[in-house]
Design an enzyme around this catalytic site. Sequence first.
Site, PDB file in Angstrom:
ATOM      1  N   GLU A 134       0.799  -1.221   0.000  1.00 48.76           N
ATOM      2  CA  GLU A 134       0.000   0.000   0.000  1.00 48.76           C
ATOM      3  C   GLU A 134       0.837   1.278   0.000  1.00 48.76           C
ATOM      4  O   GLU A 134       0.376   2.322  -0.475  1.00 48.76           O
ATOM      5  CB  GLU A 134      -0.980   0.008   1.181  1.00 48.76           C
ATOM      6  CG  GLU A 134      -2.127  -0.995   1.033  1.00 48.76           C
ATOM      7  CD  GLU A 134      -1.792  -2.388   1.561  1.00 48.76           C
ATOM      8  OE1 GLU A 134      -0.601  -2.665   1.843  1.00 48.76           O
ATOM      9  OE2 GLU A 134      -2.727  -3.199   1.698  1.00 48.76           O
ATOM     10  N   PHE A 157     -11.413  -7.122  14.086  1.00 48.92           N
ATOM     11  CA  PHE A 157     -10.366  -7.606  13.184  1.00 48.92           C
ATOM     12  C   PHE A 157     -10.023  -6.520  12.155  1.00 48.92           C
ATOM     13  O   PHE A 157     -10.902  -5.955  11.514  1.00 48.92           O
ATOM     14  CB  PHE A 157     -10.833  -8.872  12.464  1.00 48.92           C
ATOM     15  CG  PHE A 157      -9.810  -9.388  11.491  1.00 48.92           C
ATOM     16  CD1 PHE A 157      -8.550  -9.786  11.939  1.00 48.92           C
ATOM     17  CD2 PHE A 157     -10.091  -9.451  10.140  1.00 48.92           C
ATOM     18  CE1 PHE A 157      -7.590 -10.245  11.032  1.00 48.92           C
ATOM     19  CE2 PHE A 157      -9.143  -9.912   9.225  1.00 48.92           C
ATOM     20  CZ  PHE A 157      -7.891 -10.313   9.684  1.00 48.92           C
ATOM     21  N   GLN A 158      -8.760  -6.226  12.027  1.00 48.30           N
ATOM     22  CA  GLN A 158      -8.241  -5.207  11.109  1.00 48.30           C
ATOM     23  C   GLN A 158      -8.803  -3.828  11.360  1.00 48.30           C
ATOM     24  O   GLN A 158      -8.948  -3.019  10.450  1.00 48.30           O
ATOM     25  CB  GLN A 158      -8.451  -5.636   9.643  1.00 48.30           C
ATOM     26  CG  GLN A 158      -7.638  -6.891   9.324  1.00 48.30           C
ATOM     27  CD  GLN A 158      -7.431  -7.127   7.855  1.00 48.30           C
ATOM     28  OE1 GLN A 158      -8.319  -6.859   7.050  1.00 48.30           O
ATOM     29  NE2 GLN A 158      -6.260  -7.629   7.490  1.00 48.30           N
ATOM     30  N   MET A 165      24.435   8.395   1.805  1.00 52.73           N
ATOM     31  CA  MET A 165      24.234   9.645   2.529  1.00 52.73           C
ATOM     32  C   MET A 165      24.482   9.453   4.029  1.00 52.73           C
ATOM     33  O   MET A 165      25.019  10.331   4.694  1.00 52.73           O
ATOM     34  CB  MET A 165      22.820  10.180   2.272  1.00 52.73           C
ATOM     35  CG  MET A 165      22.606  11.600   2.761  1.00 52.73           C
ATOM     36  SD  MET A 165      23.779  12.774   2.049  1.00 52.73           S
ATOM     37  CE  MET A 165      22.845  13.392   0.651  1.00 52.73           C
TER      38      MET A 165
HETATM   39  C1  LIG Z   1      12.347   5.387   4.912  1.00 49.93           C
HETATM   40  C2  LIG Z   1      13.655   5.992   5.241  1.00 49.93           C
HETATM   41  N1  LIG Z   1      14.461   5.406   6.145  1.00 49.93           N
HETATM   42  C3  LIG Z   1      15.667   5.950   6.448  1.00 49.93           C
HETATM   43  C4  LIG Z   1      16.086   7.107   5.843  1.00 49.93           C
HETATM   44  C5  LIG Z   1      17.420   7.721   6.202  1.00 49.93           C
HETATM   45  N2  LIG Z   1      18.306   7.756   5.039  1.00 49.93           N
HETATM   46  C6  LIG Z   1      18.470   8.854   4.277  1.00 49.93           C
HETATM   47  S1  LIG Z   1      19.487   8.606   2.983  1.00 49.93           S
HETATM   48  C7  LIG Z   1      19.765   7.002   3.432  1.00 49.93           C
HETATM   49  C8  LIG Z   1      20.687   6.126   2.632  1.00 49.93           C
HETATM   50  C9  LIG Z   1      20.217   5.913   1.250  1.00 49.93           C
HETATM   51  O1  LIG Z   1      21.074   4.994   0.638  1.00 49.93           O
HETATM   52  P1  LIG Z   1      20.971   4.673  -0.921  1.00 49.93           P
HETATM   53  O2  LIG Z   1      19.565   4.489  -1.305  1.00 49.93           O
HETATM   54  O3  LIG Z   1      21.898   3.575  -1.238  1.00 49.93           O
HETATM   55  O4  LIG Z   1      21.436   6.029  -1.595  1.00 49.93           O
HETATM   56  P2  LIG Z   1      22.860   6.755  -1.626  1.00 49.93           P
HETATM   57  O5  LIG Z   1      22.857   7.760  -0.521  1.00 49.93           O
HETATM   58  O6  LIG Z   1      23.912   5.718  -1.460  1.00 49.93           O
HETATM   59  O7  LIG Z   1      22.888   7.408  -2.964  1.00 49.93           O
HETATM   60  C10 LIG Z   1      19.070   6.701   4.590  1.00 49.93           C
HETATM   61  C11 LIG Z   1      19.116   5.403   5.282  1.00 49.93           C
HETATM   62  C12 LIG Z   1      15.189   7.698   4.918  1.00 49.93           C
HETATM   63  N3  LIG Z   1      15.483   8.841   4.294  1.00 49.93           N
HETATM   64  N4  LIG Z   1      14.014   7.116   4.610  1.00 49.93           N
END
Ligand SMILES: Cc1ncc(C[n+]2csc(CCOP(=O)(O)OP(=O)(O)O)c2C)c(N)n1
Lengths: 171, 580
Positions: B52, B114-115, B478
């Site tokens: 979803e 339920f749900q 990041m």
């Molecule tokens: C749902 C969610 N969980 C955690 C984060 C925190 N977060 C921001 S950037 C990132 C890493 C993203 O890694 P990747 O998709 O490999 O991209 P890159 O930065 O390596 O280009 C995380 C964990 C987020 N933005 N969204």
Amino acid sequence: MKITQSASERHVLTVTVDNEAGILARIAGMFTARGYNIDSLTVADITENHSVSRITIVTNGPPEVVDQIRHQLERLIPVHKVVDLTENGPYVERELALIKVAGTGEKRVEALRVAEIFRARPVDTTTESFVFELTGAPQKIDSFIALMRDLGLVEVGRTGIVGMIRGATEA
Amino acid sequence: MSEERSGANILVESLVRQGVEFVFGYPGGAVLPIYDALFQDERIRHILVRHEAGAAHAAEGYARATGKPGVVLVTSGPGATNAMTGVADAFMDSIPLVVITGQVPTSVIGSDAFQEADTIGMSRHCTKHNYLVRDPAQLAATIDEAFQIATTGRPGPVLIDIPKDVQIASALWHDGAPQRHIRYNPRERAEAGDIARAVSMIAAAERPVLYTGGGVINSGPRAAELLRELQAKTGAPVTSTLMGLGAFPADSADWLGMLGMHGTYEANMAMNQADLIVCVGARFDDRVTGRLDAFAPNSLKIHIDIDRSSINKTVHVDLPLVGDCAQVLAQILDGLGDHQTRDLSDWKARIDGWKQRNSLSYPRSEDAIAPQYAVQRLFEMTRDRDPIISTEVGQHQMWAAQHFHFFAPNRWLTSGGLGTMGYGLPAAIGAQCGHPDKLVIDIAGDASIQMNIQEMGTATQYRLPVKVFILNNEWMGMVRQWQELTYESRFSNSYSDSLPDFVKLAEAYGWKGIRIEDESQLDAGIQGMIDHDGPVIVDCLVAKDTNCFPMIPSGAAHTEMLLHGDEVVGTVSDEAKALV
Ligand SMILES: Cc1ncc(C[n+]2csc(CCOP(=O)(O)OP(=O)(O)O)c2C)c(N)n1
């Protein structure tokens, strides 16, 4: 690292809203979600067909936060109007309290005497207790309660305030 | 004509009357009556997602790419909770959605049936408005109002929770528009006196900057045209937030690039040195302002926003203009008339000086593909096709914002406010539904893509030729970057271990998979992706430890920008760490 807080002011807001399910949760929840304070909140419907309610909220915060609160309230769909009474010139505010005091002898006589001075009305009496009804500005109620502490204060119920702009016009 | 219809039927008829083409959804017990009403109804296409959250993001992508509201249909309880991330995302980025959730029958609400979940309670602060409909006679008017609220004023998601018995019970359905009293009337035009003040401030400015945001896109294509007119008339340089990219063409000499944390040096310096900032549909977000007390210290600020609560929220402005971007821009242009604005050549010369710093330049190496270069080639090889780009969240998102360039609105779909990993693939699917003939590419990271990777099945089922271009650095890049910069390279749980073989995964879903391991394969890989008439994953292996620059560190001012990695110290104070 220390977390710092900034100085705040007390403001009284009146909010006119559609009287629909969940409206109080929407308003109160907006305050918690955005970290705003509610010192008191009262609500009752004010139209003949019960479709509109008026909510009075006492809040406190730095001026720019209070300004934000007003606009965040206005953003809610069921909100018709928000007035910051504190910003809109002179206004009256009133609160009602019920105060139960128990005691006999000298204390009982003294409680009744103080109540007269404050124009608090006994609305229930037993041989050893009174329930006083008192209407006024919150500070007046505070002072009355403070005096009753030494005279057998048992229980306090307060409505929270309602407020209105002085003069002939609607806010 | 009026006749008795079931609630489910009234819902479907109301959606048709609203012009809805697509519903993104997933069935379940509490929406079975609605699914039955949709059965074999040719007027609405139901796109069956695989989770979803995917439905909500797909609806967002559809809305962002087409300018029309996205519609979501999910069941009660877990259906609603799964969709909530996308609803919150749409709320933060002001995306118009109408979200229909099933609910347990009215007689058992509150009994932990339920749900059952308190969908209204949960969504109250991540929707623009929400409703629990207890009477089928209220449905038509409620749905009508929901569409009006979602799409007018500052757009946003509106949720309608419909108990199962209300879907089954019947009420009168009228063919004409339902009678309702209109209670939502956002203000669209600014006061004439304020426009006059704005005009004289603009005419007097020696160092103006137009700072534009997602509001210009939300306002519609006319706003982007008027922005260009205002720019042409004043000569003012333009910068944009992440959400506003595309409103102003990136090949203009007066384009400064994106501003903020990973914005260009010239955009941030221009903001810092400006004497007038005209903010058009942006909201002075913390990612944009950097340290607030050092933000644009010597400028007057005009703020155009349809949401009064955005004004003075974080930054005090001198002149608020509350109204719709397009209408207010038209008012300003009218007011400017033949007004002579100042000669900006000194200002532009200073800006050119900052541009010389070449803040988006990046090092290349023999050993590995620079991720920025991969984005640059992707841009150069696809720009003629006017593609739609979505992203996930992380470094790749910022590199896409920096190195892919946009010339028109509604081509750039990204999760700005909430920063939701897993947004890009479903958003691309939604956009492709709205634009079946366009090239739609999700620029992804290896970690983010796994968050809604199940939606590959959706693309396969509906033959949607979306492309996923993974900048695979084997890290949550990041996070790794912040750990390197602020936690002395203690890389706690940020390595993307046990990555799947993305090419085989693509094939398992009936997609094409392409791996690019070396710069020499880059162009051929991109070309292969473009040429394939179906969905493609490109697994582009890039340098593993590249950081995203330029960067304004947490708690720093625009002038304290780090342009390259060698300026990095690797640790910061607790105060800076505590900032978002
Ligand atoms: C749902 C969610 N969980 C955690 C984060 C925190 N977060 C921001 S950037 C990132 C890493 C993203 O890694 P990747 O998709 O490999 O991209 P890159 O930065 O390596 O280009 C995380 C964990 C987020 N933005 N969204």
